[in-house]
Design an enzyme around this catalytic site. Structure first.
Site, PDB file in Angstrom:
ATOM      1  N   ASP A  19       0.867  -1.182   0.000  1.00  0.00           N
ATOM      2  CA  ASP A  19       0.000   0.000   0.000  1.00  0.00           C
ATOM      3  C   ASP A  19       0.900   1.227   0.000  1.00  0.00           C
ATOM      4  O   ASP A  19       2.101   1.125   0.253  1.00  0.00           O
ATOM      5  CB  ASP A  19      -0.894  -0.013   1.259  1.00  0.00           C
ATOM      6  CG  ASP A  19      -1.769   1.228   1.347  1.00  0.00           C
ATOM      7  OD1 ASP A  19      -2.444   1.545   0.350  1.00  0.00           O
ATOM      8  OD2 ASP A  19      -1.758   1.908   2.378  1.00  0.00           O
ATOM      9  N   SER A  20       0.290   2.367  -0.258  1.00  0.00           N
ATOM     10  CA  SER A  20       1.051   3.613  -0.230  1.00  0.00           C
ATOM     11  C   SER A  20       1.493   3.987   1.190  1.00  0.00           C
ATOM     12  O   SER A  20       2.345   4.847   1.360  1.00  0.00           O
ATOM     13  CB  SER A  20       0.186   4.737  -0.799  1.00  0.00           C
ATOM     14  OG  SER A  20      -1.038   4.793  -0.092  1.00  0.00           O
ATOM     15  N   GLY A  52      -2.761   8.906  -3.940  1.00  0.00           N
ATOM     16  CA  GLY A  52      -4.078   9.336  -4.422  1.00  0.00           C
ATOM     17  C   GLY A  52      -4.117  10.670  -5.137  1.00  0.00           C
ATOM     18  O   GLY A  52      -5.133  11.028  -5.734  1.00  0.00           O
ATOM     19  N   CYS A  82      -3.685  -1.008  -1.986  1.00  0.00           N
ATOM     20  CA  CYS A  82      -3.965   0.410  -2.250  1.00  0.00           C
ATOM     21  C   CYS A  82      -4.964   0.530  -3.407  1.00  0.00           C
ATOM     22  O   CYS A  82      -4.713   0.019  -4.504  1.00  0.00           O
ATOM     23  CB  CYS A  82      -2.657   1.100  -2.606  1.00  0.00           C
ATOM     24  SG  CYS A  82      -2.851   2.828  -3.025  1.00  0.00           S
ATOM     25  N   THR A  84      -5.835   3.193  -5.047  1.00  0.00           N
ATOM     26  CA  THR A  84      -5.313   4.042  -6.112  1.00  0.00           C
ATOM     27  C   THR A  84      -4.395   3.222  -7.027  1.00  0.00           C
ATOM     28  O   THR A  84      -4.519   3.260  -8.260  1.00  0.00           O
ATOM     29  CB  THR A  84      -4.542   5.237  -5.506  1.00  0.00           C
ATOM     30  OG1 THR A  84      -5.403   5.909  -4.592  1.00  0.00           O
ATOM     31  CG2 THR A  84      -4.065   6.178  -6.577  1.00  0.00           C
ATOM     32  N   GLU A 161      -6.178   9.592   9.444  1.00  0.00           N
ATOM     33  CA  GLU A 161      -4.810   9.548   9.983  1.00  0.00           C
ATOM     34  C   GLU A 161      -4.683  10.442  11.218  1.00  0.00           C
ATOM     35  O   GLU A 161      -3.904  10.166  12.117  1.00  0.00           O
ATOM     36  CB  GLU A 161      -3.803   9.923   8.893  1.00  0.00           C
ATOM     37  CG  GLU A 161      -3.881   8.935   7.743  1.00  0.00           C
ATOM     38  CD  GLU A 161      -2.573   8.593   7.072  1.00  0.00           C
ATOM     39  OE1 GLU A 161      -1.579   9.282   7.324  1.00  0.00           O
ATOM     40  OE2 GLU A 161      -2.575   7.629   6.274  1.00  0.00           O
ATOM     41  N   CYS A 193     -11.366   2.960  -0.722  1.00  0.00           N
ATOM     42  CA  CYS A 193     -10.075   3.480  -0.252  1.00  0.00           C
ATOM     43  C   CYS A 193      -9.721   2.746   1.028  1.00  0.00           C
ATOM     44  O   CYS A 193     -10.613   2.428   1.828  1.00  0.00           O
ATOM     45  CB  CYS A 193     -10.178   4.982   0.004  1.00  0.00           C
ATOM     46  SG  CYS A 193      -8.681   5.701   0.731  1.00  0.00           S
ATOM     47  N   HIS A 195      -8.580   3.652   3.739  1.00  0.00           N
ATOM     48  CA  HIS A 195      -8.873   4.315   5.010  1.00  0.00           C
ATOM     49  C   HIS A 195     -10.360   4.324   5.385  1.00  0.00           C
ATOM     50  O   HIS A 195     -10.716   4.557   6.530  1.00  0.00           O
ATOM     51  CB  HIS A 195      -8.403   5.771   4.949  1.00  0.00           C
ATOM     52  CG  HIS A 195      -6.918   5.935   4.935  1.00  0.00           C
ATOM     53  ND1 HIS A 195      -6.112   5.304   4.007  1.00  0.00           N
ATOM     54  CD2 HIS A 195      -6.087   6.663   5.723  1.00  0.00           C
ATOM     55  CE1 HIS A 195      -4.858   5.641   4.232  1.00  0.00           C
ATOM     56  NE2 HIS A 195      -4.808   6.459   5.258  1.00  0.00           N
TER      57      HIS A 195
HETATM   58  N1  DGL Z   1      -4.026   3.875   0.075  1.00  0.00           N
HETATM   59  C1  DGL Z   1      -4.670   4.898  -0.705  1.00  0.00           C
HETATM   60  C2  DGL Z   1      -5.899   4.295  -1.399  1.00  0.00           C
HETATM   61  O1  DGL Z   1      -6.443   3.308  -0.974  1.00  0.00           O
HETATM   62  C3  DGL Z   1      -5.063   6.089   0.132  1.00  0.00           C
HETATM   63  C4  DGL Z   1      -3.888   6.940   0.575  1.00  0.00           C
HETATM   64  C5  DGL Z   1      -3.131   7.552  -0.600  1.00  0.00           C
HETATM   65  O2  DGL Z   1      -3.637   8.498  -1.230  1.00  0.00           O
HETATM   66  O3  DGL Z   1      -2.052   7.061  -0.915  1.00  0.00           O
HETATM   67  O4  DGL Z   1      -6.344   4.828  -2.388  1.00  0.00           O
END
Ligand code: DGL
Length: 302
Positions: A19-20, A52, A82, A84, A161, A193, A195
């Protein structure tokens, strides 16, 4: 750093998840719940988050680099946690690598199409995920009859966050983002997403009980289980696996945020010098991989 490719049989090898940042731990949480016997290796690209808001080229390059890092650890498959990266780079990673690669878009989209009754499906995600149209394409490929209403909710990531999970400000922002979807009359909403599962209570309250919320982490874990089963790659029952967590930077409050996502204590997290990892492999390696990823070859390729 462990490399399981030489020491373990195919099915005993870990599942790689990237993931990012820390958000992908919501997917890890569901994988741990459904597949407790599986070893997991997680990579969170905390030095380069957010994905994102980045361009497609950048997200594709990052996703390829993250995946190669996991492949070199000997994983049996990769989960692109992730949204994105899944929306923009999944096909690229699948073409470039020899291990199975699963994203988070398809599992959620399949469930949404199966569950909607009025055919009106909402999708929320980062600006890049929504701009990519990946959800609309996936949903309509399963059922061309459904109507898709997509909305970017970029403020949700920093709110989560920051830990403002059920804060007044979060309700206010959620109402502003989600009102158009209520007006559209959707009966199903994909939380597109990493989060957003943490905001489920707020989203449920704003959307009302009549709207079915789809948690991509839950759906992805089921999808991964089916895929491993079909390929004979499920880890043997009864093993108590070790998990490994890597990040490209150890940000402020990482432990606290990570544990909020995982809903359990985070074991040791190792920081990787990712820039050094990428440059060690050399530009030729990445150029060849990128050519493989876009599915065309240069004149000099064999
Ligand atoms: N993990 C990213 C997503 O699920 C969210 C955080 C980001 O923008 O990197 O899209």
């Amino acid at each position: 750093m462990p490399d399981f490719s030489h020491t373990l049989k195919g099915n005993e090898r870990p599942i790689g998840v990237f993931d990012s940042g820390v958000g992908g731990l919501t997917v890890v949480k569901q994988l741990m719940a459904l597949l407790p016997q599986e070893r997991l290796i997680y990579f969170g690209d905390t030095a380069r988050i957010p994905y994102g808001t980045k361009s497609e080229e950048t997200v594709i390059r990052f996703a390829l680099e993250d995946s190669v890092f996991l492949v070199e650890k000997g994983v049996k498959m990769i989960v692109v946690a992730c949204h994105t990266a899944s929306a923009i780079a999944l096909a690229h990673v699948q073409r470039a690598l020899d291990v199975p690669v699963v994203g988070v878009i398809e599992p959620g989209a399949l469930t949404a199409v199966a569950r909607t009754e009025n055919g009106k499906i909402g999708v929320i995600g980062t600006a890049s995920t929504i701009r990519s149209n990946a959800y609309t394409r996936a949903l309509r490929s399963y059922d061309s009859w459904v109507k898709v209403f997509a909305r970017a909710c970029p403020l949700f990531v920093p709110l989560v966050e920051e830990g403002w999970i059920e804060d007044e400000a979060t309700y206010l922002i959620a109402r502003r983002y989600l009102q158009p979807l209520i007006d559209n009359g959707i009966d199903t909403l994909i939380l597109g997403c990493t989060h957003y599962p943490l905001l489920k209570a707020v989203i449920r309250e704003v959307m009302g009980e009549g709207v079915d919320l789809i948690d991509s982490g839950v759906e992805t874990a089921r999808y991964v289980k089916d895929m491993l089963q079909q390929r004979g790659l499920l880890a043997p029952q009864g093993q108590d696996p070790e998990h490994y967590f890597y990040v490209s930077d150890l940000p402020y409050k990482f432990q606290e945020i990570g544990e909020r996502f995982l809903e359990r204590s985070l074991p040791h997290v190792e920081t990787v010098n990712f820039e050094a990892f990428v440059s060690r492999k050399g530009s030729g390696f990445w150029e060849t991989l990128e050519r493989k990823a876009v599915g065309r070859h240069s004149m000099t390729d064999p």
